[in-house]
Design a protein around this motif. Structure first.
Motif, PDB file in Angstrom:
ATOM      1  N   VAL A   1      89.619  66.932  42.067  1.00  0.00           N
ATOM      2  CA  VAL A   1      89.850  66.845  40.625  1.00  0.00           C
ATOM      3  C   VAL A   1      91.347  66.919  40.333  1.00  0.00           C
ATOM      4  O   VAL A   1      91.887  66.135  39.553  1.00  0.00           O
ATOM      5  CB  VAL A   1      89.077  67.961  39.871  1.00  0.00           C
TER       6      VAL A   1
ATOM      7  N   LEU B   1      94.372  60.094  36.153  1.00  0.00           N
ATOM      8  CA  LEU B   1      93.109  59.870  35.447  1.00  0.00           C
ATOM      9  C   LEU B   1      92.903  60.939  34.372  1.00  0.00           C
ATOM     10  O   LEU B   1      93.340  62.083  34.529  1.00  0.00           O
ATOM     11  CB  LEU B   1      91.936  59.891  36.426  1.00  0.00           C
TER      12      LEU B   1
ATOM     13  N   MET C   1      83.237  60.297  36.971  1.00  0.00           N
ATOM     14  CA  MET C   1      83.172  60.009  38.404  1.00  0.00           C
ATOM     15  C   MET C   1      82.268  60.990  39.154  1.00  0.00           C
ATOM     16  O   MET C   1      81.547  60.614  40.079  1.00  0.00           O
ATOM     17  CB  MET C   1      84.571  60.068  39.034  1.00  0.00           C
ATOM     18  N   PHE C   2      82.340  62.274  38.766  1.00  0.00           N
ATOM     19  CA  PHE C   2      81.612  63.315  39.489  1.00  0.00           C
ATOM     20  C   PHE C   2      80.370  63.803  38.743  1.00  0.00           C
ATOM     21  O   PHE C   2      79.733  64.757  39.181  1.00  0.00           O
ATOM     22  CB  PHE C   2      82.531  64.509  39.778  1.00  0.00           C
TER      23      PHE C   2
ATOM     24  N   GLN D   1      96.872  60.618  40.411  1.00  0.00           N
ATOM     25  CA  GLN D   1      96.440  59.277  40.023  1.00  0.00           C
ATOM     26  C   GLN D   1      96.440  59.087  38.519  1.00  0.00           C
ATOM     27  O   GLN D   1      96.196  57.981  38.036  1.00  0.00           O
ATOM     28  CB  GLN D   1      95.068  58.977  40.629  1.00  0.00           C
TER      29      GLN D   1
ATOM     30  N   LEU E   1      93.133  63.663  41.445  1.00  0.00           N
ATOM     31  CA  LEU E   1      92.823  62.541  40.551  1.00  0.00           C
ATOM     32  C   LEU E   1      93.572  62.674  39.227  1.00  0.00           C
ATOM     33  O   LEU E   1      94.040  61.684  38.666  1.00  0.00           O
ATOM     34  CB  LEU E   1      91.313  62.445  40.307  1.00  0.00           C
ATOM     35  N   SER E   2      93.690  63.903  38.752  1.00  0.00           N
ATOM     36  CA  SER E   2      94.385  64.134  37.492  1.00  0.00           C
ATOM     37  C   SER E   2      95.897  63.994  37.635  1.00  0.00           C
ATOM     38  O   SER E   2      96.531  63.252  36.898  1.00  0.00           O
ATOM     39  CB  SER E   2      94.043  65.533  36.959  1.00  0.00           C
TER      40      SER E   2
ATOM     41  N   GLU F   1      87.513  60.549  32.506  1.00  0.00           N
ATOM     42  CA  GLU F   1      87.293  59.641  33.631  1.00  0.00           C
ATOM     43  C   GLU F   1      86.852  60.399  34.887  1.00  0.00           C
ATOM     44  O   GLU F   1      85.934  59.969  35.594  1.00  0.00           O
ATOM     45  CB  GLU F   1      88.574  58.849  33.935  1.00  0.00           C
ATOM     46  N   ILE F   2      87.497  61.524  35.145  1.00  0.00           N
ATOM     47  CA  ILE F   2      87.146  62.331  36.316  1.00  0.00           C
ATOM     48  C   ILE F   2      85.737  62.898  36.151  1.00  0.00           C
ATOM     49  O   ILE F   2      84.936  62.880  37.091  1.00  0.00           O
ATOM     50  CB  ILE F   2      88.177  63.457  36.526  1.00  0.00           C
TER      51      ILE F   2
ATOM     52  N   VAL G   1      86.059  69.783  34.522  1.00  0.00           N
ATOM     53  CA  VAL G   1      87.302  69.193  35.040  1.00  0.00           C
ATOM     54  C   VAL G   1      88.482  70.067  34.631  1.00  0.00           C
ATOM     55  O   VAL G   1      89.348  70.397  35.451  1.00  0.00           O
ATOM     56  CB  VAL G   1      87.488  67.745  34.527  1.00  0.00           C
TER      57      VAL G   1
ATOM     58  N   HIS H   1      90.624  63.523  31.916  1.00  0.00           N
ATOM     59  CA  HIS H   1      89.530  64.461  32.195  1.00  0.00           C
ATOM     60  C   HIS H   1      88.187  63.753  32.058  1.00  0.00           C
ATOM     61  O   HIS H   1      87.266  63.976  32.853  1.00  0.00           O
ATOM     62  CB  HIS H   1      89.594  65.657  31.248  1.00  0.00           C
TER      63      HIS H   1
END
Length: 174
Positions: free
Chosen positions: A129, A138, A146-147, A136, A132-133, A142-143, A154, A140
């Motif tokens: 997490v 992304l 994803m999960f 990358q 990705l934050s 979007e993450i 997140v 919260h």
């Protein structure tokens, strides 16, 4: 750890053992970063003086090598700052390798290495997490998508990761 306890009790033989074992390593560590034998020798000596002076507050939870290299790094930064200031006031060339930018580069590189190691050691979900934050970019939402978790989850993982990094960096900087 036994060397730490002995040094804390003013055992000069334990200190001598640590000095003999780590002097070449500290010298090489500083020489590699500064490219100056004079600075490396000066910093190495000051590091062991600092170790002896601060023996009463050594941590028994951290290895002597970790504490010694942390001290060496801090002493090196202090020496480089003093040298940069001296050059500035003596009017010497600004192209000297001992400048504030070198100090900043060393600090940044060391901190990045510490942070990367801390991130690698985080629990898997927290690390994923956080990366990705922060790496990358992304959001919260979007993450979370994803999960299949909530944006609050997140946020929780990111805040825990930041707290972990902050606490460790704070302990390293002391």
């Amino acid at each position: 750890m036994e060397h730490i306890k002995a040094i804390k009790k003013d055992d000069q033989h334990a200190f001598q053992h640590v000095f003999n074992r780590y002097h070449p390593q500290i010298y090489g560590f500083i020489l590699q970063r500064t490219k100056s034998a004079y600075v490396a020798e000066e910093v190495t000596q000051l590091t062991f003086i600092k170790l002896w002076k601060q023996r009463g507050i050594l941590s028994e939870k951290l290895g002597i090598d970790v504490q010694l290299f942390g001290m060496a790094r801090q002493v090196m930064i202090d020496v480089l700052r003093k040298e940069a200031t001296r050059f500035k006031y003596e009017g010497e060339s600004a192209e000297t390798p001992l400048t504030d930018s070198l100090v900043e580069a060393i600090e940044s590189k060391d901190l990045l290495q510490i942070m990367e190691k801390d991130i690698e050691n985080m629990p898997k979900m927290r690390r994923l997490v956080f990366e990705l934050s922060r790496k990358q970019g992304l959001s919260h939402r979007e993450i979370a998508h994803m999960f299949s978790i909530s944006p609050k989850a997140v946020e929780y993982h990111i805040s825990k990761a930041l707290l972990q990094l902050k606490q460790h960096l704070y302990s390293v900087m002391l």
